[in-house]
Structures are given as structure tokens and as C-alpha cells.
Design a protein around this motif. Structure first.
Motif, PDB file in Angstrom:
ATOM      1  N   ASP A 129       0.832  -1.200   0.000  1.00  0.00           N
ATOM      2  CA  ASP A 129       0.000   0.000   0.000  1.00  0.00           C
ATOM      3  C   ASP A 129       0.869   1.253   0.000  1.00  0.00           C
ATOM      4  OD1 ASP A 129      -1.847   1.944   0.315  1.00  0.00           O
ATOM      5  OD2 ASP A 129      -2.783   1.108   2.112  1.00  0.00           O
ATOM      6  N   ALA A 130       0.808   2.009  -1.072  1.00  0.00           N
ATOM      7  CA  ALA A 130       1.608   3.228  -1.191  1.00  0.00           C
ATOM      8  C   ALA A 130       1.232   4.226  -0.094  1.00  0.00           C
ATOM      9  CB  ALA A 130       1.419   3.857  -2.571  1.00  0.00           C
ATOM     10  N   GLU A 131      -0.021   4.178   0.324  1.00  0.00           N
ATOM     11  CA  GLU A 131      -0.505   5.104   1.366  1.00  0.00           C
ATOM     12  C   GLU A 131       0.351   4.988   2.635  1.00  0.00           C
ATOM     13  OE1 GLU A 131      -2.537   8.201   1.551  1.00  0.00           O
ATOM     14  OE2 GLU A 131      -2.862   6.882  -0.180  1.00  0.00           O
ATOM     15  N   GLU A 132       0.711   3.748   2.952  1.00  0.00           N
ATOM     16  CA  GLU A 132       1.490   3.517   4.176  1.00  0.00           C
ATOM     17  C   GLU A 132       2.918   4.041   4.068  1.00  0.00           C
ATOM     18  OE1 GLU A 132       1.392  -0.598   5.259  1.00  0.00           O
ATOM     19  OE2 GLU A 132      -0.809  -0.643   5.333  1.00  0.00           O
ATOM     20  N   LEU A 133       3.405   4.153   2.834  1.00  0.00           N
ATOM     21  CA  LEU A 133       4.789   4.603   2.656  1.00  0.00           C
ATOM     22  C   LEU A 133       4.894   6.122   2.609  1.00  0.00           C
ATOM     23  CD1 LEU A 133       6.047   2.065  -0.050  1.00  0.00           C
ATOM     24  CD2 LEU A 133       6.038   1.839   2.438  1.00  0.00           C
ATOM     25  N   LYS A 134       3.767   6.767   2.379  1.00  0.00           N
ATOM     26  CA  LYS A 134       3.817   8.226   2.204  1.00  0.00           C
ATOM     27  C   LYS A 134       4.495   8.963   3.354  1.00  0.00           C
ATOM     28  CE  LYS A 134       0.273   9.158  -1.236  1.00  0.00           C
ATOM     29  NZ  LYS A 134      -1.101   9.624  -1.503  1.00  0.00           N
ATOM     30  N   PRO A 135       4.156   8.626   4.626  1.00  0.00           N
ATOM     31  CA  PRO A 135       4.786   9.391   5.728  1.00  0.00           C
ATOM     32  C   PRO A 135       6.312   9.325   5.695  1.00  0.00           C
ATOM     33  CG  PRO A 135       3.009   7.975   6.554  1.00  0.00           C
ATOM     34  CD  PRO A 135       3.209   7.619   5.117  1.00  0.00           C
ATOM     35  N   LEU A 136       6.860   8.256   5.104  1.00  0.00           N
ATOM     36  CA  LEU A 136       8.321   8.091   5.106  1.00  0.00           C
ATOM     37  C   LEU A 136       9.019   9.070   4.172  1.00  0.00           C
ATOM     38  CD1 LEU A 136       8.433   4.167   4.936  1.00  0.00           C
ATOM     39  CD2 LEU A 136       8.638   5.617   6.966  1.00  0.00           C
ATOM     40  N   ILE A 137       8.282   9.616   3.212  1.00  0.00           N
ATOM     41  CA  ILE A 137       8.959  10.479   2.229  1.00  0.00           C
ATOM     42  C   ILE A 137       8.232  11.807   2.012  1.00  0.00           C
ATOM     43  CG2 ILE A 137      10.332   8.856   0.851  1.00  0.00           C
ATOM     44  CD1 ILE A 137       6.953   9.403  -0.373  1.00  0.00           C
ATOM     45  N   LEU A 148       4.656  12.333  -4.713  1.00  0.00           N
ATOM     46  CA  LEU A 148       5.223  11.472  -3.669  1.00  0.00           C
ATOM     47  C   LEU A 148       5.610  10.095  -4.204  1.00  0.00           C
ATOM     48  CD1 LEU A 148       3.112  12.224  -0.484  1.00  0.00           C
ATOM     49  CD2 LEU A 148       5.481  12.840  -0.996  1.00  0.00           C
ATOM     50  N   TYR A 149       4.818   9.599  -5.170  1.00  0.00           N
ATOM     51  CA  TYR A 149       5.107   8.258  -5.696  1.00  0.00           C
ATOM     52  C   TYR A 149       6.506   8.187  -6.293  1.00  0.00           C
ATOM     53  CZ  TYR A 149       0.140   7.811  -4.987  1.00  0.00           C
ATOM     54  OH  TYR A 149      -1.098   7.802  -4.412  1.00  0.00           O
ATOM     55  N   GLY A 150       6.964   9.314  -6.789  1.00  0.00           N
ATOM     56  CA  GLY A 150       8.287   9.376  -7.392  1.00  0.00           C
ATOM     57  C   GLY A 150       9.392   9.096  -6.395  1.00  0.00           C
ATOM     58  N   LEU A 151       9.109   9.253  -5.139  1.00  0.00           N
ATOM     59  CA  LEU A 151      10.155   9.102  -4.121  1.00  0.00           C
ATOM     60  C   LEU A 151      10.153   7.723  -3.468  1.00  0.00           C
ATOM     61  CD1 LEU A 151       9.556  12.621  -2.644  1.00  0.00           C
ATOM     62  CD2 LEU A 151      11.761  11.889  -3.597  1.00  0.00           C
ATOM     63  N   MET A 152       9.144   6.912  -3.782  1.00  0.00           N
ATOM     64  CA  MET A 152       8.949   5.686  -3.009  1.00  0.00           C
ATOM     65  C   MET A 152      10.011   4.620  -3.227  1.00  0.00           C
ATOM     66  SD  MET A 152       4.881   5.255  -2.653  1.00  0.00           S
ATOM     67  CE  MET A 152       3.941   6.582  -1.872  1.00  0.00           C
ATOM     68  N   LYS A 153      10.720   4.699  -4.354  1.00  0.00           N
ATOM     69  CA  LYS A 153      11.760   3.693  -4.573  1.00  0.00           C
ATOM     70  C   LYS A 153      12.833   3.759  -3.481  1.00  0.00           C
ATOM     71  CE  LYS A 153      11.899   4.940  -8.926  1.00  0.00           C
ATOM     72  NZ  LYS A 153      12.561   5.195 -10.222  1.00  0.00           N
ATOM     73  N   LEU A 154      12.957   4.949  -2.856  1.00  0.00           N
ATOM     74  CA  LEU A 154      13.964   5.112  -1.796  1.00  0.00           C
ATOM     75  C   LEU A 154      13.685   4.211  -0.606  1.00  0.00           C
ATOM     76  CD1 LEU A 154      14.217   9.000  -1.849  1.00  0.00           C
ATOM     77  CD2 LEU A 154      16.088   7.418  -2.370  1.00  0.00           C
ATOM     78  N   VAL A 155      12.417   3.930  -0.334  1.00  0.00           N
ATOM     79  CA  VAL A 155      12.094   3.205   0.898  1.00  0.00           C
ATOM     80  C   VAL A 155      11.793   1.721   0.658  1.00  0.00           C
ATOM     81  CG1 VAL A 155      11.309   5.315   2.033  1.00  0.00           C
ATOM     82  CG2 VAL A 155       9.652   3.902   0.811  1.00  0.00           C
ATOM     83  N   LEU A 156      12.091   1.245  -0.545  1.00  0.00           N
ATOM     84  CA  LEU A 156      11.825  -0.170  -0.827  1.00  0.00           C
ATOM     85  C   LEU A 156      12.540  -1.129   0.128  1.00  0.00           C
ATOM     86  CD1 LEU A 156      11.716  -0.228  -4.752  1.00  0.00           C
ATOM     87  CD2 LEU A 156       9.802  -0.582  -3.168  1.00  0.00           C
TER      88      LEU A 156
END
Lengths: 689, 689
Positions: A129-137, A148-156
Motif C-alpha cells: 500500500d503506497a498510502e502507508e509509505l507516504k509518511p516516510l517520504i 510522492l510516488y516518485g520518491l517511493m523507490k527510496l524506501v523499498l
């Protein structure tokens, strides 16, 4: 997803201003272009990295090794893009795959249905769930349009399971032209310290000399592109990747305000400081087709092209002297029939997706010599389904709202604009298309001002497979996706009265239909035989046309029993809804609650598909109420291929008869003696025939 | 082409008898099946040959080396098969190719047109006349169904140019799943003595133990399959290949009567005697899918599958537990859009096919922003054309014979059966289809008893490309392929009077039209608005329907000027042909000599395409003669996408207007003041509008 480019409008305006001041020429909206005059190609750097491409290939991993791929995907457009990427990967792959998809709710709904119905052997899909990763970035200011989706690869490394030690990360705007195993094999080249494999950025963006005061994030030389990444997740976790990139990002943000290219800026800043972490990959693994790409240096010399990256916001419309070449490669998979990818992997343990084994057994039990084999096979076919193929705005929750539900194939596309003019409310339409036709359909909607303005029409693509039109399966897909409390179950060749949408909502409110009272509201059906005709604005006008012989009640000449129970002469005079009784072969168009019975999917091709549904409603004791001001008019068209076959083939008619009888057997099982009247009616109609 | 299998009926009967006598079970009609109980797999032999597959790859030849491929191709079916083979080769190839095609006249006609219009860069095609090779092999008795063509691979060393030193020889029932360069590279493995590279025959045929007294030709072990051959032509010529194989064949024929598997028997007999001549190739280069193939031993273990060979007479319907897998691979190329293969080869010298350069320049000069860009682009598009897509028997030469000429797309397929019932004479039909649709069309004809019985209907596939329907280009393709002295230029939605074919021939004879008298015979057009209606058998019945209002003169309400000059009231009474005068917008359906003017290809999409042709006829002084007993009736259908766009888009109408004006300018140039009347008419109609 996540092509680098298109900064926010403000950023673009600022850049433009700068350029005007210093007199540079702006090539386009893609911030990754290179000003060739200002930057010479660093041949040495390219050369040295490319040499690694020709170094001896590391040994292949064991046959059938499971390869892991992670992709961030959000929204309607990316959900279409990712399908083409996945097709290209599946086409060449010879290994089992595990796809790790980080999705928003829109993409998840679409892709869960798609992969469940695609049923590709040896492919496992997990959703995160991308929603859960949002606070991290979300604390990182980002000018890139991917947000924000553009930054999510950082927290994989923290988002993916701890058991996962390596993964290939891909943007959705990637197309493969080689076996992904070859890319996976490059993990073997990592030194003990390396944690990430990347291809050079094939533009001059990070050289920082594109215009005066152009200040990109720090990078090693030309920097790296993050459209294709090999990640050693285990090592990233060991070296404390999260505090590392956060520290560096925070420090840079003190002077840089925001990222321009999302995760890519931060990856590059970390690599600049820790160059020992990166394994440069051969350029062919990420041939970048931005507007002023330097990729030509890569693909003109390379023996082979492995992966292309449509990292211009213009995507396939990118200006590039070899654009046609790359477009043709890409179109291969855009139009590729996805069902052909349901291929097993020889020599690997059987990895059938859920349901596939039962399906195979059921299909294996069919007798190819049986006359109705095609019907049996078509009924069992699991079609790939891509729900909400185009952008869609779900209607707000309103207690008496109605969605028009219908299905069509390519030859009825020209009905859509007229339908939109006649029905201003929400629609849920199932389209039976090939992969190639789905692209034509997309183009058709995009170039139609009427259609592209309507965000309340949901289009669900059901991919073609088999010789018979799966009419009721299509209706069920459209019905399942309707989001209002009520649905108007129509057919694509009908145009509703202009007032019908409002009138239905008013009637639903007035009739106070709720859980106590089950009713199906009948919309009387008419037909015109003229190509052009002037649609009646009112019931009075309609009656005039009827009297003048320009309109008829629907199928009056060919199939009167289909609508006779509607009682057109009573309707002429009616001022209030009136109840009618079911009788054999009745198939009116009705408005019912969304949770009404589904259509019986055994009816494929032509005939009896709606009749069976009305029987089901009657068996479940829906009142049939005819609405006095409602009407809908059928427009002329050539007979479908299925109706032509029905008329010309006795076998076809026999098979339909067999389906009817089986339907009645089921009905008796479910409703007992209450179903007796349907069987009697069927027998009477047979003895008449 | 040339799959091994299906002996002549007599041979099959003899075999069957034998089998009944000795009590063996016959697996199928393919003589290449293996009786598994009777034959154990010679693992050593397979293993040793396969080990050569994993030996280090020889160095790649220089980039852009020209690869030569020879294929024998005869008849309609093989001409379809070879297209799929060539598509699969082109999909993976990265080298220029020279195709050497040994063809009969049928295949040559088809393939010359196809390759000319395909315009693939870096592909050269040479044709060799199979007729000339026949005397070289016609003395060999052959039971294989491929007949003489099956033996022609034997004489390639003398048939192909002396300058050619090596060639890959392929059967037409081959599909590639790898770059043909990899196969070419295996030439480097030839020892000094080896002249031919072949893959094992993957069945037990040559072991000679399939049934009692089964006497195959001599072979080394399981023998070799000749579906894929590497030939060193230079060395074959040096060692005296021709006398060598002739001598051996003649000797074997003393006892064996005939070849069963054509060239393959002779190749194997030669190799048995001269094993030093053959380089065994890895099995993956010819995975043979005959009914009881042993190929599984190859593809289950191999890392990769390079080439599959549909060497069962059942082709894609072969029974095989992995048939679905192989079918899906094959369907990839069967339905693949061939235009996507018009890809240049990066880094190789430009090798544009004839006409491609001018075309590219013309396309480059178009302005994408111009409102009529789509029209301009569509006019310039060169569509791939596959003439006589299905088996066809040209009509015998008869001086007054008439071919019905029309064009259609997929959505009008259901008209074909009715058309066949109404028109018992020859037809030439152009079909505008995608590659995938062409396969559906093939299936449609094969499963229709009416259509498959008609060998005098020629179907010409024009492959789809671009957004507008190229109506006049399609008409010209169908017209150019008509083989009778006269043509009836019709449209697919019209059904001619049952008597029309006979009546037209009688009229043509009676009117004594020859080179002195140029005439266009008008067939009056009517329309019905009813889906079902009973077609009038005579003019009298037609007039009754007309009076009853069940029939109308064509487009009477929407476009009266299109047919008004036909003068329907005169026609009611007419007993003899009468002459009418051209007037603006007249577009009757006419019968004209085959050498009549072509349609103007600038008219794409909807509108004016026939009008312009009638103007051309009038300008060339064709008399317009209305036939008193001729008629044809238009059936209802939904408006086409093009007509919908015409009605809804002002730009579309403006573009059509621009085309009309350009047409008139050309007309003035060609006919001078004689064309003035057309311009005047156009201006009058514009001022009225």
C-alpha cells in the motif's frame, strides 16, 4: 511511471525566465534535455562503462530461479503503462517471476483484477500500500510531477519483505527487448561493497551547465538514471541505507529547496558521496528516450538493445530521429495479445495461478467433437479484464442515483458520443476488445471532445478470446463496477430519452423503493429503421412518430413476445407506474438495485441472454413496474455476426436450445416448484415452434 | 512448406493394411510418428549432439554481415505460411537479409506484391522460377504430398547464383524464436570437409521399426530433418554434389520405388554413405512438432528454444501435450502487425527498399499541425498487400464475363455469404484487415460451407495502417486483380438481383461493346431499411415493393443527387438500355471494361470517392447506359466511423472540400477546357450549400 521531467509549472516558468535572460534556447519541457553545444560527450566515461558490457557474461543462475521485480504504480495511466511493461518482460522471460507492486488504491483495484484474470503461470504478484509509505517520504519537497510516488523507490528496502535480498526495480515507462534474466545475472558482478546497479543518465542534466545558474543535485559526472535499478536489499539494510540517504537529502535540501527528479536526485547525491556503492551497468539496459537524449551513442554502437525507457513526458510522441524505430518496438507489446503469455515454463516446477488447475481440468473434459463444443469452451473462458481502463471520477454517493450499464465491441464505438448526449449520468460500460483495439479505443476517446470531457463514464476492457461474444460475462463486468445504488441495464444500440436520467432518479425517489420492496422498473423500448432521425423530446412527440409509422415498438415484427408484456397500449395512456406480469420470452430493459442477480454467463453469442435474467428477477419476486414517461429507442445496424450465425446454422440454434434447458434445470434446483411456470412456458413455446 | 508427412492416399492405404495385418496401432496420418514401445530413445546420440550446443559460441561475424536464406514456396497456403516465418525471422534479426525464394507462378505473384508493399529496410528478395528446376528432379518418384517442390532443395547449389557460397535453407512451416544470426554463426563450426548442417530427425521414422516391413530410406541412426539446413554451396559444387546425390538416389530407387519424405530421404541416404559431410546442429534449431515427436527430450532440457518446425500435416492442430505452448508462440507472429517490422538496422549502411526514400521525404514534408494532416498522411501510406490470400481458381477466359469488385473491413464479413448467393460469378474483393483479423477471416471462410465452396472469389488483404479508411486504394487493389474483361464496381452492402450476373453478360454480348464503344452500364440502386426482407426475384416484384414503401431508391432522403440522373421513373418503364447524362455528384454503380480508369486514391475516409470516379469516366467519354432489368439493393447497417466523423467534425468536411478542389485542379490539368463543366458544377453546389 516516474519519468524524469516536467517540473511544476512554477519551476518551469522560473526556468523559462532564466533562459530568456541569458539568451539560451529552451528545447522543450523536459528538464533532461542536453544543450549539445554547451556540453561535449564524455566519451571516456561512456566508453569505460560500456566496456563492462562486453566483459565475459557471469555464469547463469540455476534454471527456474525466481526473479523479483518491484514497481511503483499509481493512477489510471500508469496502470495501463505497467501492462505493456509486464507484457514485454513476460514475452522474453524464461524464469518464474515475483512482482512486488507498490500501488495506490486505484492501481490496486485495476491490477488485482487484471492479474487474477490474466492467469499467467509462474507469476506471483504482491501488493504494497503506497498510502502507508507516504509518511516516510512526504517531508521531501519534490518538483517532479510524479509527486510522492516518485520518491517511493527510496524506501523499498524497508517496505519489501525482510526475506527479500535482491530486487530489480523498474519504472512503468520501461519496455524490455531481452530476457530479464540477463539483467538479473548482473547481480553476480556486484563487488562486496556494491549495493545498487544503475545505468548512466543519458543526458547532460547533472553536469549543471544547461543554463546559467542551473543547479542540479550533486552527481557523479553525468549521474545515473533510476528507471532501472538493481538493488541489494540485504546490504542496503546492513549499511543503514535509510539514515544514510535521509542525512544526505536533508543536507542538500538546506540549499536546494526541493528535488527536481524525485528519487533520482537523492540516489545521485548518495552515490556522489559513496561512489563505492554503485555498480555501473551497461548502457543498453536503460536506453533513455528523452527529447534530447544522448542515448544514440549507446544504441548505435551496441550489438543489442535490451531495455528502452520512455522518460520524456511526451512518451511515444517524443521527438527523436529514431523515434519511429523505438515506437515500433514498443507497439509490439502495446498491441500484443496478452493471453498468448499464458505460457508454462518448461522444466520448471508447475506454478499455476489460483483457479488455473480447475479450469484446465474443466476444459480437458470437454469433447471437441461435440456440436456445442464452442459454446462450452466459451462459457469456461476466463477473459482478462482491465477495469476502469481510462481515468474515471466515481460519482458522489446519492441515494437514488442510477448508472447506465451496457457492453459493446469495436463496431459500436460510434454510439458512444450520442449515448453521452442522451445520458448525462454515470455509465459503466464493458468493451470486448483485442489489445490492439484497446489502443484504438483509447485514441478514439482522447480525440473526442464529447467523450474526453466525461469523467463519470467507466470503461472496462474485457479482452477477446474465443469465437462467441460473451454477452452476459460482459454485462456482469459492467454491472459489478457500477457504483450507484441503482443501475439501468441497457444495450449499446439504444438511446435513452434525454430526460430519462433525471426522470429515473425522480421515480426511484418517489416510489420509495428500499430493502422492503424489490422492483424492476421497465423502460419501454422502441426502434427506428432510419439512419438519421430526429429524436423525440417528449412522450407526446414519440407517440406522434409511432402513429406516423416512423417509429415502432421494439422488434414488433420479428420477436413481439420480447416486449409484449410491457403493454404498449396501456403505456400510451398511463400516468403512473403500473405493474405487469412476467410471461415467456419477456426481455424488457429495466432499472434495478445494483445488488440485483447477475446475468447467467452460460449464454454466449446470440439469444436468450436477457430473457434468462428477467426470469431470474421474476423468480426472486421483483415486481415489474412500467414507467409511464420512460422510453428508449433502438437505432438500426447490420445484424451481428452472431445473429447471422444463429439464423443460418441449425447447430447454433440447437445449442441455444440446450443452454435454455440446462438453465431451466438449474432454475428448478434453486427455486423448486416456484420455477415450474418457466419450464411450462418453455415447453409451450417449443411445442408452438 | 514441405512438412514431412501425409503420404499419398494409396501409400496410406497400403500402410494401414500392413498395420492391420501385423496388429500394430497406427497413431495418425503422419508417417513420422514414433512407436514408443518399439523404440527406445538413443540418449547417447541425443546427448552427444546436444553437447555441441553448449560448447563455446564461435565468434560473431562482423556487424551488418548479409545473411542469405533460401525457401521453396508454391501455392496459396505456403504463401501465407511463409509470411509468418519471415515475420518471426525479421522480429529477432539484426542483420541485413537476402531472401532467395524458389516459387511457382502463384507464390511469385503474391510474394512480389507483398514484399514490394511491405518495404522492409535491409531485406532483398530474389525470385527463382520453380518451373525451370522441375526437369532436374521430376525423374524422382515421390510419395510426399509436397510433390516436386519437396525435392527442389536438392538442386539449390546449381539454382542459386554461383557467387553465393553459403545459405540457410528453411521450410515454410518453421517459426523462429531467436536471432537467425546465431544460426548463421554455426557455419563457423564446419570442419573443412563438412558441407551441410542439420538437426537430428526427432522421430523414429528412419529407425525402420515402426511396423513390420517398414522400409525407410537409409539414414545415419535416427537420420536428419531437412526443415532447417545450413548449406555450404561452394563446397557442394566443388565435391560434385549433383552427380553424388543422383547416383545414390538412383541406386536406392532400384529397390525403394519412391521417396516418402522427398529431399529428406535423399539427403539422409547421401549422409549415410558420406557421414563426414554433415555437421550435426543442436536440436533447439529444429524442434519438430510432428504428432508423436520425441522433441520433448530436446526442449525440456534446453535453456532456450530457437526454432520450431510444424512438421505435422495437422500443423497448429497437432496433438501434443505442449501444443498450446507452441501455438501461443506461433500465434505471436501470425497476428503480429507486419508494418512494425519496417525497422531500420542501427549502425548498418542504409538499405532502404525501392520507393522508401521518396516516401520518407514526402512524409517528412507534411506538417503535423495542418488540420488535414491525417488525410495527407493516409494518402501517402503504402499498405502491405497480400493478393489472393486464399486458394483461388481464376475464371476461364470468356469474352463477356464480369467480376464483381468491392471492398470491406471486418464488420462487413457477414455480408459475404449472402453476396455469394446473389452473385454466382467471379468476385475480386479487397479486405482491409489487421494481421490478426486476417486470421479470423481465414477461419470464417474455412468454417462457412458457402464460402469455402467458392473458388472463384479472390480475396485480397490490404493491411490496416492509419486512422482513415483508404476506400479508393482498396477499390484499386480489387480492380487490378479482376481477371475478366468486365467488372461490376459495387459496394459490399449491396446485394445484386439474383439474375444480375447472367443478365449483365447477356447485355454485354448484345450491346457489342468493344474498343470502339466505351460505355459504363448503370445498375440502378435501391435500399431497404429492414433487417429482414424478402428479396425481389424480378423487376416487377421490386416495383411492387417500391410502391408499397418497403423499398426506396438509394439514399433518396439523404443524397438524392447521387442517383437522380439514373432517372428511376424512366427505368420503371424502360425495355431497353437508355443513355443518361452526367450531372453533379452522380455516383451510380457501373459495369465497365477492366481497363477503366482507377479510383483516385486521394479520397480516404468518407465522401466523394465514387463521385470522382464517375467524373473520370465521363471525362474519358464513357457513355452512361442504364440497364432496364438490372438492380441491386442496399441493406441497412449502422453508420461507419468515418461517416460519423464526417457528420460531427467540421474539419473533416473542410478537408474533404480541399480534396475535391485539388481533384478538380488535376482534372483541369489533364482534360483542359473539357473539365470546365465539373468545376462549374462544384461551384454551383458549393454556392447552394
Amino acid at each position: 511511471m516516474l519519468p524524469r521531467g516536467r517540473p511544476r509549472a512554477i519551476g518551469a516558468a522560473a526556468l523559462l525566465l532564466l533562459l530568456l535572460v541569458v539568451g539560451f534556447f529552451l528545447f522543450g519541457r523536459d528538464p533532461e534535455y542536453g544543450l549539445r553545444a554547451a556540453a561535449t560527450l564524455d566519451g571516456e566515461q561512456y566508453g569505460s562503462r560500456n566496456r563492462s558490457a562486453s566483459s565475459p557474461q557471469p555464469p547463469l543462475p540455476p534454471k527456474c530461479e525466481l526473479l523479483h521485480v518491484a514497481i511503483v504504480c499509481a493512477g489510471y495511466n500508469s496502470s495501463r503503462e505497467i501492462v505493456t511493461l509486464v507484457k514485454s518482460v513476460l514475452f522474453y522471460r524464461k524464469n518464474p517471476l515475483h512482482l512486488h507492486l507498490v500501488t495506490d488504491i486505484v492501481a490496486r483495484n485495476i491490477l488485482e483484477t487484471l492479474f487474477r484474470t490474466w492467469m499467467v503461470p509462474a507469476v506471483v504478484v504482491s501488493f504494497y500500500d503506497a498510502e502507508e509509505l507516504k509518511p516516510l517520504i512526504s517531508w521531501i519537497p519534490n518538483k517532479h510531477y510524479s509527486g510522492l510516488y516518485g520518491l517511493m523507490k527510496l524506501v523499498l528496502p524497508s517496505a519489501l519483505p525482510l526475506s527479500l535480498d535482491r530486487v530489480i526495480v523498474l519504472d512503468t515507462d520501461i519496455t524490455f527487448f531481452s530476457d530479464i534474466l540477463e539483467l538479473w545475472t548482473l547481480f553476480a558482478r556486484f563487488s562486496d561493497k556494491q549495493v545498487v546497479g544503475l545505468v548512466d543518465n543519458q543526458s547532460n542534466w547533472y553536469l549543471g551547465n544547461l543554463w546559467k545558474n542551473h543547479r542540479p543535485w550533486p552527481a557523479l559526472g553525468r549521474g545515473f538514471n533510476t528507471g532501472v535499478i538493481l538493488l541489494r536489499l540485504d546490504r542496503l539494510r546492513q549499511i543503514g541505507w535509510e539514515p544514510m540517504w535521509k542525512l544526505i537529502a536533508k543536507r542538500e535540501l538546506l540549499t536546494l529547496k526541493a528535488t527536481s527528479l524525485a528519487d533520482q536526485d537523492i540516489f545521485n547525491a548518495v552515490i556522489k558521496e559513496h561512489p563505492e556503492l554503485v555498480l555501473p551497468l551497461p548502457c543498453v539496459w536503460n536506453v533513455q528516450l528523452s527529447d534530447h537524449t544522448l542515448a544514440e551513442h549507446c544504441y548505435l554502437e551496441a550489438a543489442d538493445l535490451k531495455v528502452i525507457h520512455w522518460n520524456s513526458p511526451k512518451k511515444l510522441q517524443v521527438k527523436n530521429k529514431h523515434a519511429e524505430f523505438f515506437r515500433n518496438l514498443h507497439l509490439t507489446f502495446l498491441g500484443y495479445d496478452g493471453k498468448l503469455l499464458r505460457r508454462e515454463l518448461f522444466g520448471c516446477p508447475n506454478q499455476l495461478p489460483p483457479g488455473a488447475e480447475q479450469l484446465q481440468q474443466a476444459l480437458a473434459q470437454l469433447d471437441e467433437e461435440e456440436p456445442c463444443f464452442e459454446f462450452r469452451q466459451q462459457q469456461l473462458t476466463v477473459h482478462r479484464v482491465h477495469i476502469t481502463f481510462l481515468s474515471h471520477q466515481p460519482p458522489p454517493l446519492r441515494p437514488h442515483d442510477v448508472t447506465l450499464v451496457a457492453q459493446l465491441s469495436m463496431d459500436r464505438l460510434q454510439m458512444l458520443e450520442a449515448l453521452c448526449r442522451h445520458w448525462p449520468g454515470p455509465m459503466s460500460l464493458a468493451l470486448y476488445l483485442t489489445d490492439a483495439e484497446a489502443q484504438q479505443f483509447l485514441h478514439f476517446v482522447e480525440t473526442s471532445p464529447v467523450l474526453s470531457a466525461r469523467k463519470d463514464v467507466a470503461y472496462h476492457v474485457v479482452y477477446r478470446e474465443g469465437p462467441l461474444y460473451p454477452v452476459n460475462q460482459l454485462r456482469n463486468v459492467a454491472l459489478a463496477q457500477a457504483l450507484t445504488p441503482y443501475v439501468f441495464l441497457s444495450d449499446i444500440d439504444f438511446l435513452p430519452a434525454y430526460s430519462l436520467y433525471d426522470y429515473l432518479r425522480a421515480s426511484l425517489k418517489q416510489l420509495e423503493l428500499g430493502s422492503q420492496r424489490k422492483a424492476a422498473l421497465v423502460v419501454p423500448a422502441f426502434e427506428t429503421l432510419h439512419y438519421r432521425f430526429s429524436f423525440p423530446n417528449t412522450k407526446a412527440e414519440l407517440l406522434n412518430l409511432l402513429d406516423a409509422g416512423s417509429l415502432h415498438t421494439f422488434r414488433y415484427h420479428e420477436w413481439p413476445q420480447g416486449h409484449a408484456p410491457t403493454d404498449y397500449s396501456r403505456w400510451r395512456e398511463a400516468q403512473a407506474p403500473y405493474r405487469v406480469q412476467w410471461s415467456a420470452d419477456y426481455e424488457p430493459y429495466v432499472v434495478v438495485p445494483r445488488d440485483c442477480p447477475r446475468y447467467d454467463p452460460r449464454f454466449v453469442g446470440f439469444g436468450w441472454n436477457k430473457v434468462a435474467h428477467i426470469i431470474e428477477l421474476d423468480a426472486q419476486e421483483y415486481e415489474l413496474l412500467v414507467l409511464p414517461e420512460a422510453f428508449s429507442i433502438h437505432l438500426p445496424h447490420a445484424p451481428s455476426l452472431d445473429i447471422s450465425r444463429f439464423r443460418s446454422s441449425p447447430t447454433y440454434r440447437d445449442c441455444l436450445q440446450a443452454l435454455k434447458e440446462e438453465f431451466h434445470q438449474d432454475l428448478s434446483r434453486r427455486y423448486g416448484s416456484a420455477a415450474l411456470k418457466y419450464l411450462t412456458a418453455l415447453q409451450q413455446s417449443q411445442s408452438r415452434a
